[in-house]
Design an enzyme around this catalytic site. Structure first.
Site, PDB file in Angstrom:
ATOM      1  NE  ARG A  12      -1.118   2.435   2.914  1.00  0.00           N
ATOM      2  CZ  ARG A  12      -0.520   3.517   3.385  1.00  0.00           C
ATOM      3  NH1 ARG A  12      -0.389   4.605   2.638  1.00  0.00           N
ATOM      4  NH2 ARG A  12       0.008   3.540   4.607  1.00  0.00           N
ATOM      5  CG  ASP A  13       3.239   4.301   3.031  1.00  0.00           C
ATOM      6  OD1 ASP A  13       3.218   5.183   2.164  1.00  0.00           O
ATOM      7  OD2 ASP A  13       3.503   4.537   4.229  1.00  0.00           O
ATOM      8  CG  HIS A 214       7.791   7.425   5.239  1.00  0.00           C
ATOM      9  ND1 HIS A 214       7.524   6.996   3.965  1.00  0.00           N
ATOM     10  CD2 HIS A 214       6.632   7.304   5.924  1.00  0.00           C
ATOM     11  CE1 HIS A 214       6.242   6.638   3.885  1.00  0.00           C
ATOM     12  NE2 HIS A 214       5.676   6.819   5.057  1.00  0.00           N
ATOM     13  CB  CYS A 245       3.000  10.125   1.332  1.00  0.00           C
ATOM     14  SG  CYS A 245       1.305  10.745   1.358  1.00  0.00           S
ATOM     15  CG  ASN A 254       6.725   2.975   4.431  1.00  0.00           C
ATOM     16  OD1 ASN A 254       6.269   2.927   3.297  1.00  0.00           O
ATOM     17  ND2 ASN A 254       6.059   3.475   5.446  1.00  0.00           N
TER      18      ASN A 254
HETATM   19  P1  HMG Z   1     -12.676  14.621  -2.734  1.00  0.00           P
HETATM   20  O1  HMG Z   1     -12.375  14.942  -4.167  1.00  0.00           O
HETATM   21  O2  HMG Z   1     -12.725  15.742  -1.739  1.00  0.00           O
HETATM   22  O3  HMG Z   1     -14.015  13.747  -2.613  1.00  0.00           O
HETATM   23  O4  HMG Z   1     -11.611  13.543  -2.254  1.00  0.00           O
HETATM   24  P2  HMG Z   1     -15.518  14.133  -2.768  1.00  0.00           P
HETATM   25  O5  HMG Z   1     -16.237  13.615  -1.571  1.00  0.00           O
HETATM   26  O6  HMG Z   1     -15.679  15.584  -3.140  1.00  0.00           O
HETATM   27  O7  HMG Z   1     -15.947  13.258  -4.040  1.00  0.00           O
HETATM   28  C1  HMG Z   1     -15.375  13.464  -5.333  1.00  0.00           C
HETATM   29  C2  HMG Z   1     -15.515  12.183  -6.125  1.00  0.00           C
HETATM   30  O8  HMG Z   1     -14.704  11.149  -5.524  1.00  0.00           O
HETATM   31  C3  HMG Z   1     -16.947  11.618  -6.154  1.00  0.00           C
HETATM   32  O9  HMG Z   1     -17.121  10.960  -7.404  1.00  0.00           O
HETATM   33  C4  HMG Z   1     -16.934  10.590  -5.055  1.00  0.00           C
HETATM   34  O10 HMG Z   1     -17.883   9.559  -5.243  1.00  0.00           O
HETATM   35  C5  HMG Z   1     -15.530  10.026  -5.200  1.00  0.00           C
HETATM   36  P3  HMG Z   1     -17.950  11.639  -8.622  1.00  0.00           P
HETATM   37  O11 HMG Z   1     -19.299  11.915  -8.031  1.00  0.00           O
HETATM   38  O12 HMG Z   1     -17.193  12.894  -8.935  1.00  0.00           O
HETATM   39  O13 HMG Z   1     -17.885  10.588  -9.673  1.00  0.00           O
HETATM   40  N1  HMG Z   1     -15.046   9.431  -3.942  1.00  0.00           N
HETATM   41  C6  HMG Z   1     -14.424   8.248  -3.874  1.00  0.00           C
HETATM   42  N2  HMG Z   1     -14.073   7.351  -4.810  1.00  0.00           N
HETATM   43  C7  HMG Z   1     -13.444   6.246  -4.393  1.00  0.00           C
HETATM   44  N3  HMG Z   1     -13.144   5.988  -3.089  1.00  0.00           N
HETATM   45  C8  HMG Z   1     -13.488   6.852  -2.129  1.00  0.00           C
HETATM   46  C9  HMG Z   1     -14.151   8.044  -2.510  1.00  0.00           C
HETATM   47  N4  HMG Z   1     -14.614   9.105  -1.816  1.00  0.00           N
HETATM   48  C10 HMG Z   1     -15.164   9.944  -2.700  1.00  0.00           C
HETATM   49  N5  HMG Z   1     -13.196   6.582  -0.858  1.00  0.00           N
HETATM   50  C11 HMG Z   1     -10.865  11.706  -0.870  1.00  0.00           C
HETATM   51  C12 HMG Z   1     -11.609  13.050  -0.933  1.00  0.00           C
HETATM   52  C13 HMG Z   1     -10.693  11.362   0.568  1.00  0.00           C
HETATM   53  C14 HMG Z   1     -11.682  10.647  -1.575  1.00  0.00           C
HETATM   54  C15 HMG Z   1      -9.509  11.873  -1.615  1.00  0.00           C
HETATM   55  O14 HMG Z   1      -8.867  12.984  -1.083  1.00  0.00           O
HETATM   56  C16 HMG Z   1      -8.631  10.670  -1.483  1.00  0.00           C
HETATM   57  O15 HMG Z   1      -8.901   9.601  -2.035  1.00  0.00           O
HETATM   58  N6  HMG Z   1      -7.493  10.808  -0.750  1.00  0.00           N
HETATM   59  C17 HMG Z   1      -6.612   9.680  -0.463  1.00  0.00           C
HETATM   60  C18 HMG Z   1      -5.199  10.129  -0.537  1.00  0.00           C
HETATM   61  C19 HMG Z   1      -4.298   8.954  -0.210  1.00  0.00           C
HETATM   62  O16 HMG Z   1      -4.626   7.808  -0.403  1.00  0.00           O
HETATM   63  N7  HMG Z   1      -3.077   9.294   0.292  1.00  0.00           N
HETATM   64  C20 HMG Z   1      -2.091   8.323   0.613  1.00  0.00           C
HETATM   65  C21 HMG Z   1      -2.409   7.507   1.841  1.00  0.00           C
HETATM   66  S1  HMG Z   1      -2.072   8.337   3.368  1.00  0.00           S
HETATM   67  C22 HMG Z   1      -0.378   8.047   3.656  1.00  0.00           C
HETATM   68  O17 HMG Z   1       0.315   7.557   2.811  1.00  0.00           O
HETATM   69  C23 HMG Z   1       0.181   8.343   5.028  1.00  0.00           C
HETATM   70  C24 HMG Z   1       0.419   7.074   5.875  1.00  0.00           C
HETATM   71  O18 HMG Z   1       1.284   6.171   5.214  1.00  0.00           O
HETATM   72  C25 HMG Z   1       1.007   7.434   7.238  1.00  0.00           C
HETATM   73  C26 HMG Z   1       2.255   8.328   7.171  1.00  0.00           C
HETATM   74  O19 HMG Z   1       3.215   8.016   6.434  1.00  0.00           O
HETATM   75  O20 HMG Z   1       2.238   9.321   7.893  1.00  0.00           O
HETATM   76  C27 HMG Z   1      -0.914   6.332   6.140  1.00  0.00           C
HETATM   77 MG    MG Z   2       3.443   6.323   5.215  1.00  0.00          MG
END
Ligand code: HMG
Ligand code: MG
Length: 310
Positions: A12-13, A214, A245, A254
């Protein structure tokens, strides 16, 4: 010596930041190899927007295939917990529809990163998480929490320790079983880790905490050592040091699972993981992502003289 749990986040990450997009079938094979090496906690997918993170596309198909293999009892996945990220209610519903019982919500200790990563404020994100937790509870799901940018943020600089402690308590009050403390951009040093983790242990206890380093600036193993000395026994890592990320500039991979396991075994901790198999998986995934990975142990291999244990 005590046991340490590795949460493998490479699928995933790690893969979420790779240029080459891997199919659900290859990601499944990756998970089977990791489980075959003895890894019992594997974060495999993310129910996030494919517009935001195309690398995680196909997580529904992947999780369904993996869970079917797991329950068949014939796969190496049978003894491993398979989890996925969910950012909001839509993601939680997708996880339920795919049969996923282990999920993780991800919060941020920095306002700017919350906005960049999940497009809302910290406060709004907690409103979303409350709804996710309600649905998770009614489905009998187990929810892990992440808190990102606990040691510094590329957009805001220093992150106050008091805020980190408050947000970890808030995640606990929502009902997550553990919070993984993220050094998302790899800026922490061992003294800083000692200071923050001591405060967190006072607030929530060591059994509630995991660390997620990381290795951007080469301090991750030292930071793990610092955490170990305080009694932390759960660490996130990625095979080969895959990762980063997509929404945190300069966040490289990581800390590498091989490097962590090598250090832990050398120090007498048990992980249940076969290091030689991890090195073989490194060679396999290197071919798939088409570049060499940063893991030191992956590159150097096992020394002939030291006992490696499990
Ligand atoms: P948004 O654009 O604000 O969402 O994104 P929205 O609610 O305005 O909806 C827009 C469209 O997205 C809509 O579709 C929704 O249905 C769809 P449309 O009507 O336009 O066809 N939608 C989705 N589709 C699929 N899955 C969903 C979903 N939700 C809404 N869950 C959102 C908001 C949260 C979805 C977006 O910002 C997002 O997906 N962000 C994820 C980013 C991400 O994955 N980042 C990496 C992981 S975090 C990380 O790596 C840190 C970590 O490792 C820890 C560390 O290192 O510190 C965990
Ligand atoms: Mg991470």
């Amino acid at each position: 010596m005590s046991k340490v749990t590795i949460v493998e986040v490479g699928a995933r990450d790690g893969l979420q930041n790779e240029k080459v997009l891997l199919s659900p079938e290859i990601r499944l094979e990756f998970a089977e190899k990791l489980a075959g090496a003895g890894i019992r906690k594997i974060e495999l997918g993310a129910f996030v927007s494919p517009q935001w993170v195309p690398q995680m596309r196909g997580s529904t198909e992947l999780m369904k295939m993996a869970l079917a293999r797991k329950t068949s009892g014939k796969s190496s996945l049978k003894d491993s917990e398979l989890s996925a990220l969910v950012p909001n209610l839509r993601g939680m519903q997708d996880a339920i529809d795919a049969g996923v019982k282990d999920v993780a919500i991800f919060a941020s200790a920095s306002e700017a990163f919350a906005k960049k990563n999940i497009n809302c404020s910290i406060e709004e994100s907690f409103g979303r998480f409350a709804k996710v937790m309600e649905l998770a509870k009614s489905n009998g799901s187990r929810v892990r929490g992440y808190l990102s940018m606990c040691f510094g943020c590329p957009f805001e600089g220093e992150v106050p320790e008091g805020r980190v402690v408050r947000l970890v308590k808030r995640l606990r009050d929502l009902g997550v079983y553990e919070v993984s403390i993220g050094d998302t951009i790899g800026v922490a040093n061992p003294m800083q880790v000692h200071r923050l983790v001591s405060k967190l242990i006072d607030a929530v206890g060591e059994d509630f905490l995991a660390m997620h380093f990381h290795d951007t600036r080469g301090t991750a193993l030292a930071n793990i050592h610092s955490s170990l000395q305080l009694g932390i026994r759960v660490f996130d890592s990625s095979l080969g040091g895959l990762g980063g990320c997509p929404y945190a500039p300069a966040a490289t991979g990581n800390v590498a699972t091989e490097d962590v396991v090598y250090m832990l075994h050398g120090m007498g901790y048990k992980t249940g993981i076969d290091l030689a198999q991890l090195i073989a998986i490194n060679q396999w995934i290197t071919e798939k992502v088409q570049h060499e990975l940063p893991s030191r142990v992956g590159r150097a291999g096992l020394p002939k003289l030291l006992p490696i244990g499990t």
